[in-house]
Design a protein around this motif. Sequence first.
Motif, PDB file in Angstrom:
ATOM      1  N   LEU A 195      42.520  45.081  48.533  1.00 61.51           N
ATOM      2  CA  LEU A 195      41.802  44.494  47.398  1.00 61.51           C
ATOM      3  C   LEU A 195      41.222  43.129  47.759  1.00 61.51           C
ATOM      4  O   LEU A 195      40.138  42.764  47.304  1.00 61.51           O
ATOM      5  CB  LEU A 195      42.716  44.397  46.179  1.00 61.51           C
ATOM      6  CG  LEU A 195      43.158  45.737  45.592  1.00 61.51           C
ATOM      7  CD1 LEU A 195      44.141  45.518  44.449  1.00 61.51           C
ATOM      8  CD2 LEU A 195      41.975  46.565  45.126  1.00 61.51           C
ATOM      9  N   GLY A 196      41.928  42.377  48.604  1.00 60.06           N
ATOM     10  CA  GLY A 196      41.414  41.088  49.058  1.00 60.06           C
ATOM     11  C   GLY A 196      40.207  41.231  49.969  1.00 60.06           C
ATOM     12  O   GLY A 196      39.357  40.334  50.042  1.00 60.06           O
ATOM     13  N   SER A 197      40.090  42.357  50.653  1.00 60.10           N
ATOM     14  CA  SER A 197      38.921  42.597  51.502  1.00 60.10           C
ATOM     15  C   SER A 197      37.644  42.694  50.683  1.00 60.10           C
ATOM     16  O   SER A 197      36.565  42.352  51.165  1.00 60.10           O
ATOM     17  CB  SER A 197      39.110  43.874  52.316  1.00 60.10           C
ATOM     18  OG  SER A 197      40.113  43.689  53.274  1.00 60.10           O
ATOM     19  N   ALA A 198      37.750  43.151  49.449  1.00 59.07           N
ATOM     20  CA  ALA A 198      36.565  43.209  48.585  1.00 59.07           C
ATOM     21  C   ALA A 198      36.027  41.803  48.328  1.00 59.07           C
ATOM     22  O   ALA A 198      34.810  41.605  48.247  1.00 59.07           O
ATOM     23  CB  ALA A 198      36.905  43.905  47.267  1.00 59.07           C
ATOM     24  N   MET A 199      36.921  40.830  48.235  1.00 56.22           N
ATOM     25  CA  MET A 199      36.497  39.444  48.055  1.00 56.22           C
ATOM     26  C   MET A 199      35.744  38.967  49.302  1.00 56.22           C
ATOM     27  O   MET A 199      34.710  38.306  49.190  1.00 56.22           O
ATOM     28  CB  MET A 199      37.718  38.558  47.804  1.00 56.22           C
ATOM     29  CG  MET A 199      37.419  37.096  47.723  1.00 56.22           C
ATOM     30  SD  MET A 199      38.853  36.053  47.352  1.00 56.22           S
ATOM     31  CE  MET A 199      40.109  36.651  48.445  1.00 56.22           C
TER      32      MET A 199
END
Length: 183
Positions: free
Chosen positions: A77-81
């Motif tokens: 989910l942090g990769s989407a940021m």
Amino acid sequence: MSNERLPPDHETHWIEAEEEDKFDFRDQGLEDYVTLVLFWILLVVVFLQFFSRYVMGDSIAWTEEMARYFLISVGFLGSAMAVRKNSHIAVEFFYRYMPGNVGLAMSTTVDLSRILFLSIGVWITYKLADRTTAMMVSVDIPKSVIYYIVLAGFVLMLVRSIQVAIRHWREGTSELIFTEDDR
């Protein structure tokens, strides 16, 4: 130390650094807040694992497995940021020393390749999540829940990647391509 004693470039750098430190909630996406919450839950679970193992002398069985799954969730989910901010690592050498048109073509190729890769990731993860029927070892939750969270991360990365590509195409440039004044 007053600003009069500082060299002009140092003063400008100080002003730019001050502006970068300001936080605005509107600059963040929904995935940022979800990732932050999952990160704090991960922190609590790892602390609980440490406390139970080293202070109480008897580890809580589910903490290690859940910490692993929360770390996976935070990562995807942090990769989407990172995709939204276009801050994944890149080799900037070619962008810096090639003519503008070549750099733009390379940037477009990277955008399209990233969209293709993430589309394949969405498809494979969906198939994997759909076929997984096993349960977690220490908690009575299906493992497919983790795969669906990874799928959500891939979907968010794909959507953000498309947004970044559209922004690059509209502007006719990329953050990696420098203007003639920057060289």
